[in-house]
Design an enzyme around this catalytic site. Structure first.
Site, mmCIF file in Angstrom:
data_model
loop_
_atom_site.group_PDB
_atom_site.id
_atom_site.type_symbol
_atom_site.label_atom_id
_atom_site.label_comp_id
_atom_site.label_asym_id
_atom_site.label_seq_id
_atom_site.Cartn_x
_atom_site.Cartn_y
_atom_site.Cartn_z
ATOM 1 N N ARG A 165 -38.029 7.434 21.749
ATOM 2 C CA ARG A 165 -37.005 8.502 21.491
ATOM 3 C C ARG A 165 -36.674 8.539 20.109
ATOM 4 O O ARG A 165 -35.478 8.483 19.640
ATOM 5 C CB ARG A 165 -35.717 7.944 22.388
ATOM 6 N N SER A 237 -29.946 11.025 29.950
ATOM 7 C CA SER A 237 -29.554 9.555 29.698
ATOM 8 C C SER A 237 -28.760 9.583 28.418
ATOM 9 O O SER A 237 -29.010 10.028 27.510
ATOM 10 C CB SER A 237 -31.078 8.866 29.330
ATOM 11 N N GLU A 333 -28.382 7.583 22.921
ATOM 12 C CA GLU A 333 -29.857 8.358 22.852
ATOM 13 C C GLU A 333 -29.204 9.940 22.336
ATOM 14 O O GLU A 333 -29.789 10.764 21.552
ATOM 15 C CB GLU A 333 -30.495 8.687 24.264
#
Ligand SMILES: Cc1cc2nc3c(=O)[nH]c(=O)nc-3n(C[C@H](O)[C@H](O)[C@H](O)COP(=O)(O)OP(=O)(O)OC[C@H]3O[C@@H](n4cnc5c(N)ncnc54)[C@H](O)[C@@H]3O)c2cc1C
Length: 338
Positions: A165, A237, A333
């Site tokens: 990520r 998320s 995130e």
């Protein structure tokens, strides 16, 4: 000529549906638009925010500077041989529609990434991933406009510094390069990636699975698990899964033997942020209009008129509780602005 709008409401432009305003807002559909803005001094020593579909941002306040909205459409086959195609896709194309298009052509490599919201230009930013696949595995080149120098720069795969990520565009070069297009290498005779447990379960030992079947199964599973932002505004998320040392993971396993742990090739261990949050009692918990989704502990939801500040405070409370109970620091995130 580009047109800059003032005092522009960003509510339709972010999936958390935060009703913040941008002091100035400009839709950009060509590199020439960026050059025009650059030559007018719009980027020199000024803060600029780049916004695509807004499915990975949390606005905690109004944006008191220029927001560039990525609307660069188009795609082009740039090379082809018996085994692969090289497809150059402009940054404003929808990721979901791109997956559908390449599956229809019979080109493999991104079918496991079906139904991830957002635009193509944002896909390298956090190296989007799901169901055992990451976009870094099919990216050959990223073309970007340097807001500091006004020049186009091409990054090969290595230069993008992809990680879990993460990429150089989310770290060292955050908010500096406007990604204008991405070149993908897709396989004409794809080897399907069915190693992820839910896909293994769905297809078992079946031979002759098609790209479309994999895409459809991923879509089916995602729809059954993830809240639709149209119904429950969210940004997917909210936190990354923490990656810890083996020793840290063993400490957690000593107290919680059933904790999910995923050993990584480099010896580190990935933990499930959703599990940690759930253990702290947050799954389904609400505070006013902010809450953790009842089925997905990683997803924070705006149930009505929550502000970005309220979502952030809720997230900070979760981070503090996970730290207190497990000694693990969770990192968002989602990109938080301003
Ligand atoms: C329901 C849901 C499910 C999701 N599932 C997943 C998943 O499975 N896996 C996953 O990885 N992500 C997932 N996400 C997160 C999100 O879909 C991805 O991060 C997506 O790539 C964001 O695209 P976007 O166009 O919305 O980017 P935005 O939210 O507009 O931008 C995200 C960041 O990228 C920057 N950026 C955007 N475009 C450019 C550009 N052209 N040049 C430079 N910088 C740019 C922005 O400044 C911002 O910092 C999910 C989100 C939602 C809402």
């Amino acid at each position: 000529m580009v047109s800059i709008k003032t005092d522009f409401c960003l509510k339709p432009f972010n999936t958390f549906r935060m009703a913040v305003r941008a002091e100035r807002f400009c839709a950009v559909s060509r590199v020439a638009d960026l050059l025009e803005l650059y030559s007018k001094g719009e980027f020199q020593n000024k803060k600029v925010m780049i916004l695509s579909q807004g499915s990975n941002v949390l606005f905690t306040n109004h944006i008191d500077h220029l927001v560039l909205h990525n609307e660069m459409w188009g795609k082009q086959l740039v090379a082809e041989n018996d085994d692969f195609v090289m497809l150059k896709v402009n940054a404003g194309e929808s990721w979901e529609l791109l997956v559908d298009y390449v599956v229809q052509q019979g080109w493999g490599g991104i079918e496991n990434l079906a139904l991830i919201p957002g635009k193509v230009g944002a896909s390298p930013i956090q190296n989007i991933g799901a169901y055992g696949a990451e976009v870094k595995d099919v990216i050959i080149e990223v073309e970007a406009f340097d807001l500091h120098s006004g020049e186009i720069r091409r990054f090969n795969n290595e230069e993008c510094q992809f990680g879990y990520r993460s990429s150089v565009f989310k770290t060292e070069f955050k908010d500096r390069f406007f990604i204008t297009s991405v070149v993908f290498k897709l396989a004409k005779n794809p080897v399907l990636n069915l190693n992820y447990q839910p896909l293994k379960l769905a297809f078992g030992d079946r031979k002759e699975v098609t790209l479309a079947e994999v895409r459809d199964e991923v879509v089916r599973i995602r729809k059954s698990k993830l809240p639709d932002p149209e119904e429950f505004p969210n940004a997917g998320s909210f936190f990354k899964n923490p990656v810890v040392t083996k020793e840290e993971a063993n400490l957690i396993l000593a107290s919680f033997p059933s904790a999910p742990v995923y050993p990584q090739p480099d010896g580190m261990v990935k933990l499930a942020a959703g599990w940690l949050i759930e253990q702290c009692g947050y799954k389904g918990k609400r505070n006013g209009d902010v809450g953790v989704h009842p089925y997905q502990a990683l997803v924070l939801v705006n149930y009505g008129e929550a502000t970005g500040q309220e979502v952030l405070q809720f997230a900070e409370q979760i981070i503090a509780d996970v730290k207190l109970n497990f000694g693990i620091g969770l990192c968002p995130e989602v990109n938080i602005y301003p």
